[in-house]
Design an enzyme around this catalytic site. Sequence first.
Site, PDB file in Angstrom:
ATOM      1  N   ARG A  57     -58.228  75.634 -27.329  1.00 29.58           N
ATOM      2  CA  ARG A  57     -58.617  75.257 -28.687  1.00 29.58           C
ATOM      3  C   ARG A  57     -60.045  74.760 -28.794  1.00 29.58           C
ATOM      4  O   ARG A  57     -60.788  75.165 -29.683  1.00 29.58           O
ATOM      5  CB  ARG A  57     -57.693  74.151 -29.230  1.00 29.58           C
ATOM      6  CG  ARG A  57     -56.421  74.649 -29.827  1.00 29.58           C
ATOM      7  CD  ARG A  57     -55.327  73.640 -29.624  1.00 29.58           C
ATOM      8  NE  ARG A  57     -55.017  73.575 -28.206  1.00 29.58           N
ATOM      9  CZ  ARG A  57     -54.120  74.346 -27.612  1.00 29.58           C
ATOM     10  NH1 ARG A  57     -53.411  75.167 -28.319  1.00 29.58           N
ATOM     11  NH2 ARG A  57     -53.912  74.283 -26.311  1.00 29.58           N
ATOM     12  N   THR A  58     -60.427  73.852 -27.901  1.00 31.47           N
ATOM     13  CA  THR A  58     -61.734  73.221 -28.074  1.00 31.47           C
ATOM     14  C   THR A  58     -62.844  74.264 -27.946  1.00 31.47           C
ATOM     15  O   THR A  58     -63.727  74.354 -28.794  1.00 31.47           O
ATOM     16  CB  THR A  58     -61.919  72.079 -27.049  1.00 31.47           C
ATOM     17  OG1 THR A  58     -60.806  71.193 -27.177  1.00 31.47           O
ATOM     18  CG2 THR A  58     -63.204  71.308 -27.299  1.00 31.47           C
ATOM     19  N   LYS A  86     -72.086  77.746  -6.372  1.00 33.54           N
ATOM     20  CA  LYS A  86     -73.012  77.760  -5.227  1.00 33.54           C
ATOM     21  C   LYS A  86     -73.490  76.363  -4.871  1.00 33.54           C
ATOM     22  O   LYS A  86     -74.354  76.193  -4.030  1.00 33.54           O
ATOM     23  CB  LYS A  86     -74.233  78.624  -5.561  1.00 33.54           C
ATOM     24  CG  LYS A  86     -73.915  80.058  -5.913  1.00 33.54           C
ATOM     25  CD  LYS A  86     -75.215  80.799  -6.215  1.00 33.54           C
ATOM     26  CE  LYS A  86     -74.968  82.187  -6.756  1.00 33.54           C
ATOM     27  NZ  LYS A  86     -76.195  82.767  -7.323  1.00 33.54           N
ATOM     28  N   HIS A 135     -62.839  62.111 -25.895  1.00 34.67           N
ATOM     29  CA  HIS A 135     -62.797  63.432 -26.515  1.00 34.67           C
ATOM     30  C   HIS A 135     -63.129  63.227 -27.998  1.00 34.67           C
ATOM     31  O   HIS A 135     -62.257  63.326 -28.864  1.00 34.67           O
ATOM     32  CB  HIS A 135     -61.397  64.023 -26.317  1.00 34.67           C
ATOM     33  CG  HIS A 135     -61.318  65.505 -26.494  1.00 34.67           C
ATOM     34  ND1 HIS A 135     -62.293  66.258 -27.136  1.00 34.67           N
ATOM     35  CD2 HIS A 135     -60.347  66.394 -26.136  1.00 34.67           C
ATOM     36  CE1 HIS A 135     -61.925  67.527 -27.137  1.00 34.67           C
ATOM     37  NE2 HIS A 135     -60.754  67.637 -26.531  1.00 34.67           N
TER      38      HIS A 135
END
Length: 308
Positions: A57-58, A86, A135
């Site tokens: 969703r985000t 890497k 969030h």
Amino acid sequence: MEFKNRDIISIKDFSREEILHIVKTAKKFIPFARGKKYSDVLKGKILTSLFFEPSTRTRLSFESAMHRLGGSVISVAEPTTSSVKKGETLSDTIRMADSYSDVIVLRHSQEGAARLAAEFAEHPVVNAGDGAGHHPTQCLLDLFTILSEKKKIDGLNIVLLGDLKYGRTVHSLAYALALFGANLTFVSPKTLEMPREVVKECKDVGIEPKSTTVLEKAIKDADVLYVTRIQKERFPDPEEYSRVASSYRVDLNLLSKAPKDMIIMHPLPRVAEIAPEVDKTPNAVYFKQAFNGIPVRMAILYLILRGE
Ligand code: NCD
């Protein structure tokens, strides 16, 4: 109120007025989010989405929001395909993304990663989830959803349920709801209680949250039940996860003990904490909530990129 070039790292960086301005702006974007109207206010702007943890969703709603406003997106959706594999450091990755685009949306497994990234980027950085930390954009869409459904936050009885220890969405949301004057009840297994610093942040803005392990009692007079997934990936010990994995389940039987107009929210993805039979009830707003991510993220991008 100044939004232009602003990083979105924690909801605590925003005042009530600023949050309400984002919500008001998001409302205007609903027809654009639905694809009924088209705008190119972000034409020529490029968003880098850097997702070092899984997301549906985000990431998709940020990308959809950007495209629907005429902007473009470059993305790393799978860290194994970028130079992180890497051994490149986050700061170097951020420097590159910063020179290739106008805004960076970052999801990372480490708390504080977005704050660090913002120090290395000249363009705004948006925290799309930093480990068990915060969030903020989910929080904004959660507030938007409550305001759309209930028309206010002040004085509502709101229950936050599930993994309150590792769940970053509830860390941001608890504080924001307290800021808007909601009565909070935290329901979780003993080992997954809300961190003390979040409880303190709520108290600092005048709300004393209640805490319990008993869901039935907590929802008796609830206006909103916010359910979260037990964050399996954050448990150092899989044994510990299996002990709490099925602590709570919201089903029709539980719903019969709640007020008729209690809404049920969930940031998604859900695992087994909400039975599918609940989806058809008028109480379930979690899919609407997920859609709300688009107008809210449109508003965020518009405000930080255009500053209007
Ligand atoms: C949440 C997250 O990533 O923190 N999902 C989301 O962004 N909607 C919740 C979760 O993963 O449980």
